[in-house]
Design an enzyme around this catalytic site. Structure first.
Site, PDB file in Angstrom:
ATOM      1  N   GLU A  22      13.416  10.259   0.840  1.00 45.59           N
ATOM      2  CA  GLU A  22      12.866  10.023  -0.321  1.00 45.59           C
ATOM      3  C   GLU A  22      11.628  10.765  -0.813  1.00 45.59           C
ATOM      4  O   GLU A  22      10.959  10.936  -0.143  1.00 45.59           O
ATOM      5  CB  GLU A  22      12.967   8.622  -0.937  1.00 45.59           C
ATOM      6  CG  GLU A  22      11.883   7.801   0.076  1.00 45.59           C
ATOM      7  CD  GLU A  22      11.955   6.329  -0.218  1.00 45.59           C
ATOM      8  OE1 GLU A  22      12.824   5.854   0.071  1.00 45.59           O
ATOM      9  OE2 GLU A  22      10.959   5.926  -0.891  1.00 45.59           O
ATOM     10  N   CYS A  41       4.905  13.128  -4.293  1.00 43.70           N
ATOM     11  CA  CYS A  41       4.740  12.535  -3.122  1.00 43.70           C
ATOM     12  C   CYS A  41       6.197  12.929  -2.171  1.00 43.70           C
ATOM     13  O   CYS A  41       7.172  12.456  -2.521  1.00 43.70           O
ATOM     14  CB  CYS A  41       4.617  10.865  -3.298  1.00 43.70           C
ATOM     15  SG  CYS A  41       4.598  10.022  -1.642  1.00 43.70           S
ATOM     16  N   CYS A  47      10.246   7.667  11.019  1.00 37.35           N
ATOM     17  CA  CYS A  47       9.031   7.885  11.574  1.00 37.35           C
ATOM     18  C   CYS A  47       8.912   7.157  12.801  1.00 37.35           C
ATOM     19  O   CYS A  47       9.421   5.932  13.243  1.00 37.35           O
ATOM     20  CB  CYS A  47       7.943   6.955  10.466  1.00 37.35           C
ATOM     21  SG  CYS A  47       6.253   7.435  10.883  1.00 37.35           S
ATOM     22  N   CYS A 102       3.965   1.424  12.022  1.00 35.61           N
ATOM     23  CA  CYS A 102       2.946   0.498  11.187  1.00 35.61           C
ATOM     24  C   CYS A 102       3.874  -0.973  10.827  1.00 35.61           C
ATOM     25  O   CYS A 102       5.068  -0.724  10.414  1.00 35.61           O
ATOM     26  CB  CYS A 102       2.404   1.289   9.962  1.00 35.61           C
ATOM     27  SG  CYS A 102       1.404   2.629  10.701  1.00 35.61           S
ATOM     28  N   CYS A 115       5.278  -1.233   7.092  1.00 33.95           N
ATOM     29  CA  CYS A 115       5.849   0.086   6.521  1.00 33.95           C
ATOM     30  C   CYS A 115       7.369   0.037   6.698  1.00 33.95           C
ATOM     31  O   CYS A 115       7.835  -0.155   7.850  1.00 33.95           O
ATOM     32  CB  CYS A 115       5.335   1.085   7.083  1.00 33.95           C
ATOM     33  SG  CYS A 115       6.068   2.856   6.496  1.00 33.95           S
ATOM     34  N   CYS A 149       6.940   2.605   0.212  1.00 33.53           N
ATOM     35  CA  CYS A 149       7.393   3.623   1.022  1.00 33.53           C
ATOM     36  C   CYS A 149       8.424   3.518   1.916  1.00 33.53           C
ATOM     37  O   CYS A 149       8.403   2.738   2.902  1.00 33.53           O
ATOM     38  CB  CYS A 149       6.252   3.984   1.944  1.00 33.53           C
ATOM     39  SG  CYS A 149       6.201   5.349   3.062  1.00 33.53           S
TER      40      CYS A 149
HETATM   41  N1  SAH Z   1       2.314   8.591   8.224  1.00 32.16           N
HETATM   42  C1  SAH Z   1       1.125   8.804   7.153  1.00 32.16           C
HETATM   43  C2  SAH Z   1       1.716   9.165   5.635  1.00 32.16           C
HETATM   44  C3  SAH Z   1       2.661   8.269   5.075  1.00 32.16           C
HETATM   45  S1  SAH Z   1       2.457   6.498   4.667  1.00 32.16           S
HETATM   46  C4  SAH Z   1      -0.060   7.760   7.254  1.00 32.16           C
HETATM   47  O1  SAH Z   1       0.204   6.652   7.632  1.00 32.16           O
HETATM   48  O2  SAH Z   1      -0.857   7.883   6.452  1.00 32.16           O
HETATM   49  C5  SAH Z   1       1.533   6.716   3.244  1.00 32.16           C
HETATM   50  C6  SAH Z   1       0.536   5.319   2.938  1.00 32.16           C
HETATM   51  O3  SAH Z   1       1.456   4.320   2.482  1.00 32.16           O
HETATM   52  C7  SAH Z   1       0.099   5.273   4.231  1.00 32.16           C
HETATM   53  O4  SAH Z   1      -1.608   4.766   3.727  1.00 32.16           O
HETATM   54  C8  SAH Z   1       0.622   3.959   4.508  1.00 32.16           C
HETATM   55  O5  SAH Z   1      -0.020   2.937   5.615  1.00 32.16           O
HETATM   56  C9  SAH Z   1       0.927   3.318   3.231  1.00 32.16           C
HETATM   57  N2  SAH Z   1       2.074   2.473   3.237  1.00 32.16           N
HETATM   58  C10 SAH Z   1       3.199   2.212   4.115  1.00 32.16           C
HETATM   59  N3  SAH Z   1       3.839   1.016   3.654  1.00 32.16           N
HETATM   60  C11 SAH Z   1       3.221   0.492   2.793  1.00 32.16           C
HETATM   61  C12 SAH Z   1       3.388  -0.882   2.227  1.00 32.16           C
HETATM   62  N4  SAH Z   1       4.512  -1.601   2.321  1.00 32.16           N
HETATM   63  N5  SAH Z   1       2.383  -0.963   1.268  1.00 32.16           N
HETATM   64  C13 SAH Z   1       1.361  -0.410   0.855  1.00 32.16           C
HETATM   65  N6  SAH Z   1       1.166   0.917   1.581  1.00 32.16           N
HETATM   66  C14 SAH Z   1       1.959   1.149   2.439  1.00 32.16           C
END
Ligand code: SAH
Length: 348
Positions: free
Chosen positions: A91, A104, A111, A115, A118, A332
């Site tokens: 996406e 974006c 991945c 995290c 996420c 995301c």
């Molecule tokens: N892997 C990279 C880029 C992809 S995630 C990174 O970690 O930065 C892009 C951003 O979205 C990151 O800051 C991530 O922590 C955040 N993100 C992911 N899931 C999220 C959520 N459910 N709510 C808010 N931010 C989120």
């Protein structure tokens, strides 16, 4: 490699030579791919039919196919679900701001960073994306909307620095003068904090913005949200940020997802300020987008405001990320995940 969309001009010259074409054809091919965003060889009318046929046979283009587009009624944000040549789906999001359109993009299918908050990481890593597949997300969105893309953020699914070589290729192709010619200053790459790769990136001396997903004021809290924090301490990550600034002169962005009751107290703000003060940076506060697989809740409006005010008292630049496309279901990786869940249940 037979993926011409990931090739630089020199590599395309070799392709032309191998097919018995003059070297100047390489630039024409490059322009079709990267300046005009061609999705097929058929469109490349200044190349001979015979050449185009050979290309088609030996270097199939495999454009990204739009599976679904969701458009926000609130702010015009559009979420795209694309199918790749091998059937995987990814996406991308188009956001419309007054200063221009921002896309974006995803850097991997899935991945492996894990995290906790996420959605993109739940199924693990499927495969990295090629440079061409990262570019295609931008080209297809530009073609579909007919609008100019002025900013690109690598903040979709995937950890870009876990796909380092392809990411670098992508950056160089995107900013190539013969191609889309996007200024590197209009490109942001976001990382969860892979320290050796951040240092390596600093050494490339690019003009892109590096965003670090910090999300916590100390190692203990960071570990609870991000497994990568077990590998690198906050000190190591912040040192890599200082090094990035030293090498490139580019101000860092820190992303901080506010998770209710986890990392959003006044004490957390104090601690965070203590860690990043003096670093040339900008903090982006993002009220976390809850996903159904976890119990995290977003911080309340007042808590977010207070957190911001506290940081500002220390002289830190802060913005609260404006939520885009709230009505088309934000976080995301959620569109891809809900699509996969549905198709697995056979209700596509
Ligand atoms: N892997 C990279 C880029 C992809 S995630 C990174 O970690 O930065 C892009 C951003 O979205 C990151 O800051 C991530 O922590 C955040 N993100 C992911 N899931 C999220 C959520 N459910 N709510 C808010 N931010 C989120």
């Amino acid at each position: 490699m037979n993926d011409v969309r990931s090739m630089d001009l020199e590599e395309l010259r070799q392709v032309c030579a191998a097919l018995g074409e003059k070297p100047f054809r390489a630039k024409q091919l490059f322009e079709w791919l990267h300046k005009k965003g061609a999705a097929s060889y058929e469109e490349m009318t200044n190349l001979s039919a015979a050449f185009r046929r050979r290309l088609e046979e030996e270097y199939p283009l495999g454009p990204l196919e739009i599976v679904q587009v969701q458009t926000s009624r609130l702010d015009g944000t559009q979420k795209y679900l694309f199918r790749l040549f091998d059937g995987n789906v990814i996406e991308s999001v188009l956001m419309r701001y007054h200063h221009g359109n921002s896309v974006c993009i995803s850097s991997q299918v899935g991945c492996r960073m894990g995290c906790r908050f996420c959605a993109s990481t739940i199924g693990g890593l499927v495969r990295p994306l090629s440079a061409g597949e990262m570019l295609e997300q931008i080209y297809r969105i530009a073609a579909h909307t007919g609008e100019r893309v002025s900013n690109v953020v690598v903040m979709g699914t995937g950890e870009p620095l876990d796909n380092y070589d392809n990411l670098l290729r992508f950056i160089r192709l995107l900013s190539a003068p013969e191609g889309m010619n996007l200024s590197q200053r209009n490109l942001t790459v976001s990382t969860c904090g892979l320290v050796p790769e951040m240092r390596r990136l600093a050494g490339e001396h690019l003009q892109i913005t590096l965003a670090l997903s910090l999300h916590a004021p100390n190692d203990e809290k960071r570990k609870a949200l991000m497994p990568i924090a077990n590998r690198y301490t906050m000190d190591e990550v912040l040192d890599a940020c200082r090094f990035y600034f030293q090498e490139t002169g580019r101000r860092l962005t820190f992303e901080y997802a506010l998770v209710g009751g986890e990392n959003d107290s006044q004490e957390d703000a104090d601690q965070l300020a203590g860690r990043i003060r003096g670093l040339n940076c900008h903090v982006n506060l993002i009220p976390v987008n809850p996903i159904k697989e976890r119990n995290y809740v977003r911080s309340g409006k007042k808590v977010v405001e207070n957190f911001k005010n506290k940081l500002e008292k220390y002289g830190i630049n802060v913005t609260i990320r404006r939520e885009m496309g709230a009505d088309i279901d934000g976080a995301c990786g959620q569109l891809r995940k809900s699509y996969i869940d549905k198709t697995e249940k056979g209700i596509s």
